[in-house]
Design an enzyme around this catalytic site. Structure first.
Site, PDB file in Angstrom:
ATOM      1  CG  ASP A 229      74.682  97.176 -16.161  1.00 20.70           C
ATOM      2  OD1 ASP A 229      75.702  97.633 -16.920  1.00 20.70           O
ATOM      3  OD2 ASP A 229      73.674  96.698 -16.721  1.00 20.70           O
TER       4      ASP A 229
HETATM    5  C1  BGC Z   1      75.217  96.473 -20.137  1.00 19.63           C
HETATM    6  C2  BGC Z   1      76.195  95.512 -19.353  1.00 19.63           C
HETATM    7  C3  BGC Z   1      77.709  95.893 -19.992  1.00 19.63           C
HETATM    8  C4  BGC Z   1      77.569  97.340 -19.930  1.00 19.63           C
HETATM    9  C5  BGC Z   1      79.078  97.831 -20.405  1.00 19.63           C
HETATM   10  C6  BGC Z   1      75.494  97.854 -19.974  1.00 19.63           C
HETATM   11  O1  BGC Z   1      74.405  98.491 -20.655  1.00 19.63           O
HETATM   12  O2  BGC Z   1      73.907  96.031 -19.437  1.00 19.63           O
HETATM   13  O3  BGC Z   1      75.651  94.198 -19.639  1.00 19.63           O
HETATM   14  O4  BGC Z   1      78.476  95.122 -19.642  1.00 19.63           O
HETATM   15  O5  BGC Z   1      76.733  97.996 -20.516  1.00 19.63           O
HETATM   16  O6  BGC Z   1      79.075  97.740 -21.717  1.00 19.63           O
END
Ligand code: BGC
Length: 756
Positions: A229
Site C-alpha cells: 500500500d
Molecule cells: C490506499 C489504497 C490506495 C492507495 C493509492 C492508499 O492510501 O490505502 O487503497 O490504492 O492509497 O491511492
C-alpha cells in the site's frame, strides 16, 4: 517475453530500482533494455487516473471518469454476474487509458460499523466478500488488465492505520479475515495483491513472510506480484525477503540503495531480488503485450450501466402497508439536500472525478414532485426555516420522501467514525416530516450502518448506499416501481453501536488492537447471542413475494471428501416480476468447537415472472462445513450432523434439511496424567485400559441410599456423578485408585494408551 533472460541482463542497481515505483503511479522503466514503465491507478469503483499532480488520498483532481456504486452497495446485489459486468467496464476504461492494473477490489471485513473505509469494502461475511471479489477480478482481467486485491490483511480500521497491529488468532484469520483473499486468489488469479499498512500480530504486513509467501503463494498459489500500500514499506530489505516485490509509490532511491547494499554485503540473496523482478516484469509484459489503447471508453453507456447496477443494489429495508412503490401520478415531496446533491461515493483514494451525476430530483422530472432542501450537508443542525418549509411540502403531498444519510465528513478513508448516528438535524427533520405526512419514506445515502431512532415513525426505508454517479436514476426507478428492489444487506444493522461485537476493543490501545471477539463478527455474533437487531444480515424486501419449497439434498450422508448438492424451488407468488436472492447457510448442530449458529455458504439470485418458479442449486464441499482446527492446522469438518438452512436472511430461514458428514481427518491424541476420562471415551483402545477404574468410580459415586445415607444420595444426582467421572483426570488413578498403582505402572499404562 523471456523475462528470466531479461532479468539476467539487468544490473544490480536496475533490479533494485525496479522494486519501487518511479513516481506515484508508475513502475520504473529500464530504457537500456527497452523495459517500459507501466501505470497503475485507483480503483476500485472507477478510475482515479491522475496526470501531473499525484496523491493517494483523492486530494488532487484526476481525469473525468465514471463512478460506479461503491462496494458497500455492490455487495448488496448478491449478484456475481453484475459485479463481473462492472469489472469488464472498468477493464475497458483501463485499456483505453493505458492502465495496467486497477487498485482493487478492496475486500477487508467489516468488523465494526465504525471503520471509515467500510463503504469501500464488501461485507462482514467472508464468503460473500470472496464471491464478489472473484467476480470483479474476473471482469476486469477478462480485458487483460490486472487487479490488485487489497488490503492484505486484517486491515479493518483506519485509526492508526500505518502503525497499528491487528492481534488476531490464527483461526479467526483463517475463517474471517483471509477467505475473501483466498477465494479470489484461488478462483480468479488476481495479477497483483496489495499488502496492508497495519501489522498482524506485531509484524508489518509488508514484512510478513508467513502472510506474503507461506500462505499467499505456498498455500493459495498466488503467482503475480505483491505491491505495498502507498507508504506501507517499512524495512525494505526485510520486506523483499518476506515477499513484498514492489514498493509503492517510491522511496526516491533510498530503499533501492539499501537493497543494493544488502546484496553486496551478502545479507540478501540476489536470487530473491531476481525473483521479485521476474514477478513484476511478468505482469508488466502481460499488459504491454496485449495493450489495446484503441478500446473505446463510452462514458455515457457506462453512466447508464452504473444506474443499472445500482438498481440491483438498493435494499428495501422497510415497506409498511406497501407505501412503496409510489403511484406515478401521486404528488410527492422530495425533501433533503441529498435529493438534489446525492452523496454517491466516499472520500480518499477511491474518490472519482465523475463526468456527470444524476440526482433523484433530475431523474424525477416529469413526475409530480416538489422539493424542499430540509437540511444542508455542511451542517449537523437544521434551521426552523428549513424544518417549516419541509413540513409544509410534506403536508401538501400525498407522500414524502426524505433523502438523508451521512455527509462526506462522517465517513472517509483515513479515520474512523466515533458513533453510528446520523446528524441530529436530519433525525429531527425525519421526525417532523413523518409527523406531517403518514406516507413518509426515507432514502439513505451512507457507506455503513446508521442508527434509526425514527424507524417506527416512517413507513418506508430505502438503503441506496453510496450508489455511484447515476444513483438518482436508480432510486427514482425503485421509488416509483419501474424497478423492483432486490438488494440484500451484506452486513447487519445493529440497533446501536454498543451491540457490535467489537465494541469493547475496536481501535485498541495504542498501536495494539486485539480482535477479541474472534470469529464472532457480524451476524455470527448477533445470531449466537440471539440479539434483536435493526435489520439482519441478508435482509431485503421486494414488491413481490417469494416462496421456497422442495429442499432436497443429493445425499443424507457424505464424507468430507464428497460434494453435496442442495436443490430448492423458489416461486414468485406476487403480481410483479422480481429477483429473489436465495441464501444457503450451514449449521453445525453439535460441535466440539465454539462456532457461530450458521454461516453463509451459498447464494443465487433469480429473476422470476409472477407465478414462475425455478430450481436453484448449490454445491457444497468440505470447506462449506469446516472450521479451522488449530491442532490439525488445517480445515476440519467434524463428523456429525449439519443442517442446510435456506432462506432470505440469516434470521429468515424457511427450509432446513439435515446431512451427516463423516470426517476423514483424525485429530492427534496424546494422553498424559492430566487427560480426563471424557477425552478418552471415544478411543476404544485407550478406554479399554482404564475402563475398570472408571466403572468402579461410577459405582462408588452412584451407590444407593443404604451405602451413602438418604441425604447424600439426594445430593449426588446422576448428572453430578457422571460429570465427576467425566472430568476425572488419569492422575485420579493415583489419588483415588486402590493404592496398588506404582509410578512405573502408571508410566507403562500411559505408554500403552499412547501406543508408544
Ligand atoms: C490506499 C489504497 C490506495 C492507495 C493509492 C492508499 O492510501 O490505502 O487503497 O490504492 O492509497 O491511492
Amino acid at each position: 517475453m523471456d523475462v528470466k533472460a531479461l532479468v539476467q541482463q539487468m544490473t544490480l542497481e536496475e533490479k533494485a530500482g525496479l522494486c519501487s515505483g518511479l513516481d506515484f503511479w508508475h513502475t520504473k522503466p529500464v530504457e537500456r533494455l527497452n523495459i517500459p514503465a507501466t501505470m497503475v491507478s485507483d480503483g476500485p469503483h472507477g478510475l482515479r487516473k491522475q496526470d501531473d499532480k499525484a496523491d493517494h488520498l483523492g486530494v488532487n483532481e484526476s481525469i473525468k471518469a465514471v463512478c460506479f456504486p461503491a462496494a458497500c452497495a455492490t455487495a448488496a446485489s448478491f449478484d456475481r454476474d453484475l459485479i463481473k459486468t462492472m469489472g469488464e467496464a472498468i477493464g475497458d476504461s483501463c485499456q483505453h487509458e493505458g492502465l495496467s492494473v486497477v487498485l482493487g477490489p478492496a475486500v477487508n471485513i467489516k468488523r465494526s460499523p465504525l471503520c471509515g473505509r467500510n463503504f469501500e469494502y464488501f461485507s462482514e461475511d467472508p464468503y460473500l466478500a470472496g464471491q464478489m471479489a472473484a467476480a470483479y477480478i474476473n471482469g476486469v482481467q477478462s480485458r487483460n488488465v490486472g487487479t490488485s486485491i487489497k488490503h492484505f490483511a486484517a486491515n479493518s480500521q483506519e485509526h492508526r492505520r500505518m502503525s497499528s497491529s491487528a492481534d488476531v488468532d490464527e483461526r479467526t484469520l483463517r475463517e474471517i479475515y483471509f477467505p475473501a483473499f483466498e477465494t479470489a486468489v484461488r478462483e480468479s488469479k488476481p495479477w497483483t495483491v496489495m499488502c496492508s499498512y497495519n501489522r498482524i500480530n506485531g509484524v508489518f504486513a509488508s514484512e510478513n513472510r508467513w502472510l506474503l509467501t507461506d500462505v499467499l503463494r505456498g498455500e493459495w498459489g498466488f503467482d503475480g506480484y505483491v505491491m505495498s500500500d502507498w507508504g506501507a514499506a517499512a524495512d525494505r530489505v526485510k520486506g523483499l525477503e518476506a515477499g513484498l516485490d514492489l514498493e509503492m509509490p517510491s522511496s526516491h532511491g533510498l530503499n533501492d540503495r539499501l537493497i543494493v547494499k544488502a546484496v553486496q554485503e551478502g545479507k540478501l540473496p540476489e536470487a530473491v531480488l531476481d525473483q521479485a523482478c521476474e514477478r513484476i516484469l511478468n505482469i508488466v509484459y502481460r499488459f504491454e503485450e496485449n495493450a489495446r489503447p484503441d478500446t473505446p471508453w463510452d462514458k455515457e453507456a457506462q453512466h447508464a450501466l452504473s444506474a443499472r447496477i445500482e438498481e440491483e443494489c438498493i435494499v428495501l429495508l422497510k415497506n409498511e402497508g406497501n407505501v412503496l412503490p409510489l403511484d406515478r401520478k401521486a404528488s410527492v415531496a422530495f425533501i433533503g439536500e441529498f435529493a438534489e446533491k446525492p452523496r454517491y461515493q466516499g472520500g480518499g483514494s477511491s474518490h472519482i472525478n465523475s463526468f456527470r451525476t444524476t440526482s433523484a430530483l433530475e431523474a424525477a422530472q416529469g413526475l409530480n414532485v416538489t422539493y424542499a432542501q430540509g437540511f444542508s450537508a455542511s451542517s449537523d443542525e437544521v434551521t426552523d426555516e428549513q424544518l417549516n418549509e419541509a413540513v409544509a411540502a410534506a403536508r401538501n403531498a400525498q407522500a414524502a420522501v426524505v433523502f438523508a444519510g451521512l455527509p462526506d465528513r462522517y465517513e472517509s478513508e483515513g479515520y474512523d467514525r466515533s458513533h453510528m448516528k446520523m446528524p441530529a438535524g436530519q433525525n429531527r427533520l425525519i421526525e417532523a416530516v413523518a409527523a406531517a405526512n403518514p406516507n413518509t419514506v426515507v432514502v439513505l445515502h451512507n457507506g455503513a450502518p446508521v442508527e434509526m431512532p425514527w424507524i417506527s415513525k416512517v413507513r418506508g426505508v430505502v438503503e441506496a448506499y453510496l450508489g455511484g454517479q447515476a444513483v438518482g436514476e436508480a432510486v427514482v426507478r425503485v421509488l416509483f416501481g419501474d424497478v423492483n428492489p432486490s438488494g440484500h444487506l451484506a452486513e447487519t444493522f445493529p440497533l446501536r453501536l454498543e451491540d457490535n461485537p467489537s465494541y469493547l476493543f475496536y481501535g485498541g490501545e495504542g498501536n495494539r488492537t486485539e480482535y477479541r471477539e474472534g470469529v464472532f463478527v457480524g451476524y455470527r455474533y448477533y445470531d449466537k447471542k440471539d440479539m434483536p437487531v435493526l435489520f439482519p444480515f441478508g435482509h431485503g424486501l421486494s414488491y413481490t413475494t417469494f416462496e421456497l419449497s422442495d429442499l432436497t439434498l443429493s445425499a443424507g450422508q457424505i464424507s468430507d471428501t464428497d460434494t453435496l448438492t442442495a436443490r430448492v424451488t423458489v416461486k414468485n407468488t406476487g403480481s410483479r416480476p422480481g429477483k429473489a436472492a436465495v441464501q444457503l447457510y450451514v449449521r453445525d448442530v453439535k460441535s466440539t468447537q465454539i462456532r457461530p449458529v450458521r454461516e453463509l455458504k451459498g447464494f443465487e439470485k433469480k429473476l422470476l415472472a409472477p407465478g414462475e418458479s425455478s430450481e436453484v442449486s448449490f454445491t457444497l464441499d468440505k470447506r462449506s462445513f469446516a472450521c479451522w482446527n488449530d491442532q490439525l492446522h488445517c480445515w476440519w469438518a467434524e463428523s456429525g450432523e449439519y443442517m442446510i438452512d435456506i432462506g432470505f436472511s440469516s434470521r429468515d430461514i424457511v427450509l432446513s434439511a439435515p446431512v451427516q458428514v463423516q470426517s476423514t481427518d483424525t485429530l492427534p491424541r496424546h494422553y498424559d496424567m492430566n487427560t480426563i476420562f471424557m477425552d478418552i471415551a471415544d478411543d476404544p483402545h485407550a478406554l479399554s485400559l482404564v475402563q475398570a477404574f472408571f466403572d468402579r468410580g461410577r459405582s462408588v459415586l452412584g451407590g444407593d441410599a443404604e451405602e451413602h445415607g438418604e441425604a447424600a444420595s439426594e445430593a449426588i444426582t446422576d448428572e453430578m456423578n457422571s460429570a465427576m467421572m467425566n472430568y476425572m483426570p488419569l492422575r485420579g488413578l493415583l489419588s483415588f485408585g486402590e493404592g496398588k498403582i506404582t509410578q512405573e505402572d502408571f508410566d507403562a499404562l500411559l505408554k500403552k494408551m499412547n501406543q508408544e
